[in-house]
Design an enzyme around this catalytic site. Sequence first.
Site, PDB file in Angstrom:
ATOM      1  N   GLY C 153     -23.212 -48.643 -23.784  1.00 49.60           N
ATOM      2  CA  GLY C 153     -24.036 -47.454 -23.715  1.00 49.60           C
ATOM      3  C   GLY C 153     -23.398 -46.267 -24.410  1.00 49.60           C
ATOM      4  N   CYS C 154     -24.136 -45.159 -24.417  1.00 48.41           N
ATOM      5  CA  CYS C 154     -23.732 -44.003 -25.214  1.00 48.41           C
ATOM      6  C   CYS C 154     -22.554 -43.273 -24.603  1.00 48.41           C
ATOM      7  CB  CYS C 154     -24.912 -43.073 -25.423  1.00 48.41           C
ATOM      8  SG  CYS C 154     -25.858 -42.710 -23.946  1.00 48.41           S
ATOM      9  N   TYR C 155     -22.625 -42.912 -23.316  1.00 53.78           N
ATOM     10  CA  TYR C 155     -21.476 -42.251 -22.696  1.00 53.78           C
ATOM     11  C   TYR C 155     -20.233 -43.130 -22.787  1.00 53.78           C
ATOM     12  CZ  TYR C 155     -24.462 -38.619 -20.521  1.00 53.78           C
ATOM     13  OH  TYR C 155     -25.313 -37.579 -20.278  1.00 53.78           O
ATOM     14  N   SER C 158     -18.549 -43.180 -26.144  1.00 55.97           N
ATOM     15  CA  SER C 158     -17.884 -41.919 -26.498  1.00 55.97           C
ATOM     16  C   SER C 158     -16.572 -41.735 -25.746  1.00 55.97           C
ATOM     17  CB  SER C 158     -18.816 -40.736 -26.215  1.00 55.97           C
ATOM     18  OG  SER C 158     -18.863 -40.440 -24.821  1.00 55.97           O
TER      19      SER C 158
END
Lengths: 342, 342, 342, 342
Positions: C153-155, C158
Site C-alpha cells: 500500500g501507499c503509506y 513510503s
Amino acid sequence: MTKVAIVGANGYSGEELCAILARHPRVKIVSVTSRQHSGKRVSDVLPRLAGLPGIGPLEFTETESEKVLQTDAEFIFLALPHGLAAQFAVPLIAGGRKVVDLSADFRLRDAKLFEEFYGSPHSAPHLLAEAVFGIPEIHREEIARAWLVASAGCYPTSILLPLVPLLKAGLIKSSTIIASSASGVSGAGRKPETPLLFAECHESLHAYGIPKHRHLSEIEQELGWAANDQVTITFVPHLAPMNRGIHTTIFAAPEEDVDLSLITACWKATYEAELFVRLPDSLPDVKNVNYTNFCDIAVRLDSRTGRLIILSALDNLVKGAAGQAVQNFNLMAGFPEGEGLV
Amino acid sequence: MTKVAIVGANGYSGEELCAILARHPRVKIVSVTSRQHSGKRVSDVLPRLAGLPGIGPLEFTETESEKVLQTDAEFIFLALPHGLAAQFAVPLIAGGRKVVDLSADFRLRDAKLFEEFYGSPHSAPHLLAEAVFGIPEIHREEIARAWLVASAGCYPTSILLPLVPLLKAGLIKSSTIIASSASGVSGAGRKPETPLLFAECHESLHAYGIPKHRHLSEIEQELGWAANDQVTITFVPHLAPMNRGIHTTIFAAPEEDVDLSLITACWKATYEAELFVRLPDSLPDVKNVNYTNFCDIAVRLDSRTGRLIILSALDNLVKGAAGQAVQNFNLMAGFPEGEGLV
Amino acid sequence: MTKVAIVGANGYSGEELCAILARHPRVKIVSVTSRQHSGKRVSDVLPRLAGLPGIGPLEFTETESEKVLQTDAEFIFLALPHGLAAQFAVPLIAGGRKVVDLSADFRLRDAKLFEEFYGSPHSAPHLLAEAVFGIPEIHREEIARAWLVASAGCYPTSILLPLVPLLKAGLIKSSTIIASSASGVSGAGRKPETPLLFAECHESLHAYGIPKHRHLSEIEQELGWAANDQVTITFVPHLAPMNRGIHTTIFAAPEEDVDLSLITACWKATYEAELFVRLPDSLPDVKNVNYTNFCDIAVRLDSRTGRLIILSALDNLVKGAAGQAVQNFNLMAGFPEGEGLV
Amino acid sequence: MTKVAIVGANGYSGEELCAILARHPRVKIVSVTSRQHSGKRVSDVLPRLAGLPGIGPLEFTETESEKVLQTDAEFIFLALPHGLAAQFAVPLIAGGRKVVDLSADFRLRDAKLFEEFYGSPHSAPHLLAEAVFGIPEIHREEIARAWLVASAGCYPTSILLPLVPLLKAGLIKSSTIIASSASGVSGAGRKPETPLLFAECHESLHAYGIPKHRHLSEIEQELGWAANDQVTITFVPHLAPMNRGIHTTIFAAPEEDVDLSLITACWKATYEAELFVRLPDSLPDVKNVNYTNFCDIAVRLDSRTGRLIILSALDNLVKGAAGQAVQNFNLMAGFPEGEGLV
C-alpha cells in the site's frame, strides 16, 4: 472609541487586522501604512475591505514612524517583517504609544538567542525586558499591564497552547517532544517568490526550514518557562496546499503513571473558562477554526508505544496572527477579551 | 535518434517539453537552456525530471543562439517569452535548424496585427510568411513541410478545434461567437508575481485581460481563414484555482436550418480518425484531459434561445503547449504523429 | 502480448491501472470488471481513458470470478476492497492464473494479525504463505517467482523504502520510530461518503485513524523482518487537500556512533541502481512524484536533539498502488521492470 | 431578543445560518433541527460552531413541523431541499410564524412554471401569491411586510443584481443576454454523491445542468418583471474547484446609443446607498466576497463587437443563501438591515 494605527497593512496579517479592527465596536482606525501603496485607497488595493464601515475612504500612508507619531493613535499594530519592527517600535514606545507587534522581534527575552536564530544583532535589546510574549491564555496579567506585546506566531501558538499546561503540571517528558506541523501558504506572507506560486504549491506538500526553524526559539523559550527547565524539541513544519490554517501533531511520552485522563483533566481545568480554546471530542481540523480565533486541541494515547499524540488546529492569520493581536489589544485596553473576535 | 534542443526549459511549458521528450522513443535531448539556471543540473533545478533516461546528467546551458548552434540538434524547441523567441529563431533558421516555437511570435501572418496586439514591431517579419500555424488537425500538410512552426496556444486551440470545421462548413454565424474560458494558473507561467501566488489564486476565480486579450489575434486570424471572411468575437478568459487545464464555453447561433445533428456530424467527419480529438457524450471536464494530449469537445442546443453551447477542454501544458509542439515535431520529422504522446 | 484482466476497475487504483496497462507495450487488456457499471463502455464511465489504444471499445463485465476465468487472461489484477479480494483470489489461483492483488488481503503472513487489524477472520489463510509482499525493491526475487503478489500500500511503501535498509544495516533504533504521513484524498477511494466531499476536504487538514491504523500491521511486519526483531512504531496519517500524493515524515534516533553519512551511504548502496527510488538533495515534495512511479527519499539530522528526520514522497495511485502493481507484474512476467512505467 | 428556529441546519446553508445567527446581537436561536442528527449536540456534529455564545449546548431536534410549532420561535428559517420546504411552510404560516425559506419552493409566482422546472406539482400553490422573492435590494418594501420570504438563490442573485436595474432603465437588449457562471462546490449541498467527492472536483472544471437549469425559472421571472416583458436567456453554470463563491460573466448588447457611462451611472444611482452591493474599479473576484454578504459588480465594453461584459461575484453561502436570508429577516423584523452581517 480607541484610536489605532496599523503599520504594514498590505501583508496577509495586516489585511486580516484591518478586517477585524474595521468591525471592532470600540475601535477607530486612524491610520494604515504601506510602503508599496502609500497614497492609494485601502479599498482599491485590498478590495476585500471595501464597504467596511471602519475602512471607508482611508488611504495608505507611508510606513514611517514619524507619520504614525503624528496621528493620535493610542495603539499601534506592527505587521512588519522582523528586524524592521524593532526599529519602528523604539520611537513609538518613546512617544508614549502602546504597541502590539506581530513580528518575531520582541518575542525572545534573550538578545543572544535572537542573534543565534535570526542571524543579526537585535537593534533594540533594551526593550526585550519590557516586552510581553503575547498569548493571552498564558500571560494574561502581564499583557494587560504591558506597553509592548509581542503577539505570538502561528506555529508557536499551536504548540504552546496544548503543551504549556502539561509541562507546568509535570505530566509529560519534555525531552521526548516532537512537533510536526502543516501550514497554509498565507503563512509565508504576500511575497512574490517562485516557491509560493499557485502552480508550485497546489498538489504539493513538503517539509521546509528543517532542522532549525526560527520559530523554535520562541517555542523552546516558552516551553522552558513552563517546565522551569531547558527544553529542546524537534520541530518539522510543512507547507500544505491551503490558504489558511495550521495543523500540528505532537508526539510526547507521558511521565510515569500519567494516563490520558490526567492530560484531559489538566486541559479542562486550564481552558474551561477560556473563550478561544476548544477541546473537541473529534480530531481537530483546520476547516473548523479557519476564519475564527479558536484553537482546537485533542489528544489520543498510542497504547502500543505509550506515546501521546496531541493535535491542534488554528487559523494562522487569526489566532496565529491578527486575531491574537486583537485579543492582546483588548486586554491592554481593558476591553472584554473577545470584543470584535466572536 | 533525432537530436533536439529545448531553449527556455525552466518555464512550465519547457519543463513539460523535457518530460515528454525525455520519454520520446526517437528523440535524444542534446541541449537544454535556462537564463537563470545555466550550469546547474536539470535534475537539481527540476527534481520532477530526475531519473528520466532522457535527462540523466544534463546541465542547463546559457540561453544564447550561438550555444545552441554549436550543438548538433536538428530541431530546436523555443519555450521563450514572446519577443525573445523571434530574435532567437532568426539565426537558428539561418543555420539550417528546424524550429518549433511555443511563443506567440510567429502565429500571426500579418506583422501589423502583431504590433497592434503586442505593442511593438515584429523583429523578424520576413519569417512570418514561412511560419506555419501549429495545430496539426488544421494545418497538417503545411506543418509537415515547414521549417518553422508556431505551435498554437492553449486558449486558441480550445476555441479553434471546435469552431474551425463548423465555420468551414458554414454551419454557424460567425458574428454571434462568444467564448468564455477558464484556465489553470500554470498558464500564466512561472513568474514570481503577487497575483499568481497560491494565497491569491486559491479560493479565487476572476476574469482578466478583457476586452482585448492578446490571444484574440491568432484566434480571429484562424477563424477568419476557416470562414473565408473577417471574424470578430468576444473572448473572456478567467483564472481558475487549478494547476492545469483550459475549459472553454462557446456560445454561437447556428445558420438557418442547421440543427444539432449537422454540428455533430461535421465534427465526426472531421475528427473521427484523429488521435487527439475526442467527442465524448458527457460534458468535457479538464480532469479527463489533464496530463494528456487530448482535446474533448461537445455541444448542446439551448432550444429556448436557439443558441448552441459548445464546450471544450484540454491541458494547457500538453495539447495547449508542449504536447502540441511535439505533435507538430513528429509531423515535421516524419514520425507517427502520436509518438511519445500516447 | 500478455493478456491481463483488471477486476474492480472503477476505483481510483483500478482506473490508474487501466491507464498504465493501456499504454504498456507488452500487454493486452482482455477484461475489465465493475460491479456498478457492468455492460457499459469503459470509455463512457471513465472518459479519461477514452481514446487510449488499449481501451478501445472495451465494456465492463460483472465482477465475478467465473467470468474472469472464462477469459484467457494470464494475469489478473485485483483492485477490490479488502475481504472481497481474498474470496476472488482463491478460484483464480486454483484456475492457474497469476494474481497481483492491490488490496490488503495477502500482505500479512499471519492470519491472526489480519483478524486483529481487520476485525474478521481471513477467508483464505492457506494462501498467506504463498503470497509475496509486493515491493520490488525489497522482495524482488520472491516476486519474480510468485503466483500471488500482494502489492504493498501507499503509506507502507513510503515508510518501508527509507527504513528497511537502515534497519537491515542496524543504523537506527527501531523503538524510536515515529511516522507522520499526509495523503491526498484519492487514497480514500471513490466512495460516496460525506467526509470525502470536496467541500469537506478543501481548506481542511486533519489526522484520522489513530492510534492504530490498519496499515500498521503490514508496516510493522516488514520492519520487523528487516530488523530481525519485533518492531512497534507510532503512525499518524493525515488527510491533506490534494488529489494525489503521500508525504511521510519519519523521526528516529540513530544507533550509537551512526552519523548522517552512514545513512546516506546505506541508501546510495541500496538504491543507486534502482529505477524508481530517487535520493534528491532537496526535500521531497509530492508534486515531483505525482503521475510517476518514483519514490523520493531524503534525510536531515536534527543535531540539537540527535534525531534523524527522514522524508519521503510518492504518488499514492502509482508507486503506492497501480504503478507498483505493474512493476510487480513486470517482474512476474519476466519483462524489464520499468516497462510501461517510465 | 427575537427567537428563531433553523430547520435543516446540517446542510451547508443551514450551518452558515447557525454561524451568522449565533452572533446576531438581536437573535436567540431556540431550535435547530436535523433529520440525521436529532438528539445530538450541534457542537458535536458541526464542530465549527462549538464555542459560539448563541449555540452553547443546543441539541438538534427532529425535523418536524409540530416540534417547531411547540417552540416559541417567531421566525422560522427553512434550509430544506425543495419540495420539503413547501410542506413545512404551510403549518408554520398557519401557526402564525414568519418564515424565511432558503429553498426554491416559493420563488416562482406561477405554479405551472414550478411544475415545468421542478417536475412535480407545487404542494402549496395558495402561498405563492403571498410569498415575496427575497432580494432586499430589489423587493425591500414587500419583504418588510411579508410573512413568507423566498430568499433568492446564489446564481440568480449574481445575475439579477447587475441586470435588474439595467432592464428597468431600458439600457440593454434582453434577447441578447447570456450568463456563464462558475460555482464553488458547497453550492451543490452536503450530499454524499460520487461527483461531489474531492478527488472528482479538484483539478476539475466542467459545465453542468445545461441547457435548462432549474434556476432559470426564477432568473427569468425577475428579469421579465424588471423588463416588463418576457425574457429568455442562455445560462451555463460550471462547477469550479473551490469551496465557496459564485462568479458570473454576462454578455449583453446595449440598446442603441447606450454607452458604458450610462450603465455605470445606473448602477451608481441604484446601489450607492446599499450596504451589500459594491462597484469596484477592478474585476470582481470571489476571494474578495467570500465570508461576506457583499456582491461585487463591474462592467467592461467590448468595443470590437459592441457587447457589454458584465461581471459579478458573491459568496454562495452568504449573499447567495444564509446571509441574504438574514438580511431578509432583518427587514421583516424591523432591524437595521446589516445587523449581524457587517
